[in-house]
Design an enzyme around this catalytic site. Structure first.
Site, mmCIF file in Angstrom:
data_model
loop_
_atom_site.group_PDB
_atom_site.id
_atom_site.type_symbol
_atom_site.label_atom_id
_atom_site.label_comp_id
_atom_site.label_asym_id
_atom_site.label_seq_id
_atom_site.Cartn_x
_atom_site.Cartn_y
_atom_site.Cartn_z
ATOM 1 N N GLY A 103 43.019 20.691 137.493
ATOM 2 C CA GLY A 103 43.548 19.970 136.348
ATOM 3 C C GLY A 103 44.991 19.552 136.578
ATOM 4 O O GLY A 103 45.401 18.452 136.210
ATOM 5 N N THR A 104 45.748 20.438 137.199
ATOM 6 C CA THR A 104 47.145 20.138 137.505
ATOM 7 C C THR A 104 47.259 18.899 138.386
ATOM 8 O O THR A 104 48.072 17.997 138.125
ATOM 9 C CB THR A 104 47.782 21.359 138.198
ATOM 10 O OG1 THR A 104 47.889 22.421 137.241
ATOM 11 C CG2 THR A 104 49.163 21.046 138.739
ATOM 12 N N GLN A 136 42.339 22.036 127.477
ATOM 13 C CA GLN A 136 41.912 23.138 126.612
ATOM 14 C C GLN A 136 40.732 22.788 125.716
ATOM 15 O O GLN A 136 40.089 23.663 125.166
ATOM 16 C CB GLN A 136 43.088 23.615 125.742
ATOM 17 C CG GLN A 136 44.162 24.347 126.531
ATOM 18 C CD GLN A 136 43.672 25.642 127.178
ATOM 19 O OE1 GLN A 136 42.694 26.238 126.753
ATOM 20 N NE2 GLN A 136 44.356 26.057 128.239
ATOM 21 N N SER A 181 40.272 20.242 133.388
ATOM 22 C CA SER A 181 40.189 21.279 134.417
ATOM 23 C C SER A 181 38.932 22.104 134.200
ATOM 24 O O SER A 181 38.721 22.667 133.123
ATOM 25 C CB SER A 181 41.426 22.168 134.267
ATOM 26 O OG SER A 181 41.313 23.298 135.071
ATOM 27 N N CYS A 198 59.992 38.269 128.705
ATOM 28 C CA CYS A 198 59.911 39.341 129.684
ATOM 29 C C CYS A 198 58.613 39.303 130.480
ATOM 30 O O CYS A 198 58.441 40.046 131.440
ATOM 31 C CB CYS A 198 60.040 40.691 128.983
ATOM 32 S SG CYS A 198 58.912 40.839 127.600
#
Lengths: 465, 465
Positions: free
Chosen positions: B69-70, B181, B198, B324
């Protein structure tokens, strides 16, 4: 049904299949995630990288997986050129590189870069000295990057990679080796800087290439990137296929010495028997310094497309560099660079496990098939007629495709006396390669070409025997 | 072991597995070759393209397969921008696009292009009017290309694609929709020009993306190309995976209505129950116009990494946009653009077939896990102390990571009288997002920030209740 086109794509190795299946269950998650499925995927990816790096002969952190060999070549060339931008913008390639290298070169030239193509001899190998000379010797003329395949994909000839790598090191020029055809047989020797390869050539799955970039090589990945594969190959990793690629590389390597020797003997048999069985054939490529599994030959007075079709009907899958089998109607750039006959071209590349009987059956079938095609095309008998006519003749083959121009030439060469000439008018691109090649095979003199009045090209041949 | 991170990668759909296995045997050869194995591969490729095009809602010759997909997004954006170079060089994107879109934008900007980011509201949706205004209205200010996702990958919010597509059409600007998505749930409505997706997001294998480019859209593929996939995706086709991708897309679509409704109800349950079960939680994203299977919430006084780790220990695999948990130690750009709390962030995305019991068990486990993390971090009780101290206090949280600065703030807010201020000194990037978000959740006034004398930033909060 014997498949003899392993150089295009090898059938999936059983180990690849097994590893792929296992990692479909274990390796579908995102290896960048910290939960158990991600950690499992990361372990598989790391292990595959270690195995592949071991087979390549580099460190795991020097190797990334790409979506194909072509993408590895493209990323390797663009990244290395960008990394050396301050040195210069000249790319040196051999004239017989895979199209992925030449396309990257075209792209580089379109963006204002320079490309130097090093010619090859009749066997398809570059001369190491000529390649070295093309690198330049310091200063602004020095090449930014050099590319050389380990072995040629169409004729099997090995290139003098170790020698060229040494010259590149001396000149301070990084060398990218396209090892697509040879990596399954063994590591690439010599001090290369970058290496590209493709899993489906060694029996791995499609969708996986390798790009190794040695530490210390200046490298600036081009285009958008992400955090995957050290920023050198964006997009979600094709993990099950990567695992299968690494596992099968290890497996084919374990079998390489024995299987290579076996296939080498089969190819030797083809190289020896084809010229005995089929008249007017040129076997091309280096007979000794070559890939174990690959042989290419060309048959005069035959069109490649029909030949492939007939062989397919007999159950043999082979490929061809003849013009009539390409979408552009030009002969393979490899055969062109070698200056060898392109008509009736056949590449046989044996996958691992090829049965000896299948090779023998191929040798039985080939002469019959070639004779049939020649008969239908009205190819001339081998000896020219004995009754000379006028001193010069013109043959109009405009609008006729390979191999007709050569057939027409061969039909009339005996009609002119020794010392007389035949001029062939042709507009098929293959004629430029095949008429001189015919002269060489037949011992006639190729005089040269000039533009023809009515369009096309006039090729002049002098009868000398 | 419930895996709740389908938005990263969905487990392989049984149909994908089956199709992959079948085409490992039938589809390994080069579909460009004319022999039987090649013809068989070509048939499989053509059939996969037809099936995928049917699911996308385009013509087969408008759709190519890419390695991810990228890569589809990268190729789509660079090709469309190059095709419109004469119109201009401005790219319009929403601020909450997938990183592949934003990376392509950065690459475009690095090459001298302009990028306009359209902000989003607190639900994560762009305002269609604001997006339209960013397109420009003719002349040299008009955008060359606009990109909008069909639905957000981190918070599930659907974007007003049909409305934006209409505005793009009116402005003469092509719209690229990143449908990664949502494509498994249904086609993207509206008059988009390009679409990327994707396969591993809908349960297909890794290694396959889709790029659709409508006929008539100016498109100039960038970088080296070859004859594969209409010159838009170079390299040997990843055929078994392509076949599996197309087959599983068809399969998930057949199940989409029923499974979507079932997962939507489970997500509604999470959305309703989490704030009841866990104090100090913000559920983010649009509650109605959203993907059926995805919900995201953030927990005050919790660090995302510990939370993910604890949930993983309990058997739940989820992801997080907390700073984080990212390699850059900055909160997700999506949460930042929405201006919502990022600490203790959890994204739950349910794969098809998720069991109701697993969701219920998650709801049982979550409050315990959050309470445990809070206790260990010394998070404050919900109500501030009743005995006011000085009018203003300074809390030094320099060098402390999320969620400590917010915890320290919460601990002392009760120590100043109503009208008094607390100044938090912090150098963690998440504080910029999380301190204002805490104020909003707690009904306190966020006054603003200024550079702190000793480095870092001073965030000033006024107690108003």
């Amino acid at each position: 049904m014997p498949y003899f086109d392993a150089a295009s794509a090898a059938p999936l190795h059983p180990v690849a299949r097994q590893a792929l299946l296992a990692s479909l269950d274990e390796g579908w998650a995102d290896p960048a995630r910290l939960y158990r499925e991600g950690r499992r995927a990361r372990l598989l990816l790391d292990a595959a990288r270690e195995a592949a790096a071991d087979a390549v002969g580099c460190r795991p952190d020097e190797l990334v997986f790409t979506p194909s060999g072509t993408r590895a070549v493209h990323a390797g060339i663009s990244g290395a050129l960008a990394g050396r931008r301050r040195v210069g913008n000249r790319l040196v390639v051999s004239a017989v590189e895979h199209s992925s290298v030449l396309h990257a070169g075209e792209s580089h030239a379109a963006a204002g870069g320079a490309v130097t193509e090093v010619p090859v001899g009749r066997t398809g190998a570059v001369d190491a000295d000529a390649f070295t000379a093309a690198l330049g010797s310091g200063g602004s003329g020095t090449a930014a990057l050099a590319c050389l395949q380990s072995a040629n994909h169409e004729v099997g000839t090995e290139q003098p990679v170790a020698e060229v790598a040494e010259a590149c090191r001396a000149a301070g020029v990084p060398l990218l080796v396209d090892a697509a055809q040879s990596l399954g047989w063994g590591p690439v020797e010599g001090g290369w800087s970058l290496l590209a390869a493709s899993a489906h050539k060694w029996g791995g799955p499609a969708g996986v290439g390798l790009l190794a970039v040695r530490k210390g090589v200046r490298f600036a990945p081009q285009g958008p990137s992400d955090e995957r594969e050290s920023g050198r190959a964006p997009g979600f990793e094709n993990l099950p296929a990567i695992v299968a690629a690494a596992a099968s590389l290890r497996a084919v390597r374990a079998e390489a010495a024995a299987e290579g020797a076996r296939l080498r003997a089969l190819v030797d048999r083809i190289r020896a028997r084809v010229p005995e069985l089929v008249p007017d054939v040129e076997v091309v490529g280096d007979p000794v310094r070559r890939l174990p599994h690959l042989v290419t030959f060309s048959c005069l007075y035959v069109d490649g497309e029909t030949l492939l079709h007939e062989l397919d009907r007999e159950g043999f899958s082979v490929s061809s560099g003849s013009s009539c089998t390409s979408s552009t109607l030009t002969p393979s750039h490899v055969l062109r660079a070698m200056g060898v006959l392109s008509e009736g071209n056949v590449r046989v590349s044996l996958p691992a496990g090829t049965a000896e009987e299948d090779v023998d059956r191929f040798l039985d079938v080939l002469p019959v098939v070639v004779a049939g095609v020649r008969e239908r095309l009205g190819a001339p008998a081998t000896s020219p007629a004995a009754t000379p006519g006028p001193d010069s003749l013109v043959v109009d083959a405009l609008g006729r495709r390979c191999p007709i121009p050569v057939i027409e030439l061969a039909k009339v060469i005996g009609d002119v006396p020794v010392g007389g000439t035949v001029t062939v008018l042709a507009d098929d691109a293959a004629a430029r390669l095949d008429i001189p090649a015919w002269c060489e095979m037949r011992g006639q003199e190729y005089v040269g070409e000039s533009p023809a009045a009515g369009g096309g090209v006039a090729y002049v041949v002098r009868r000398v025997s």
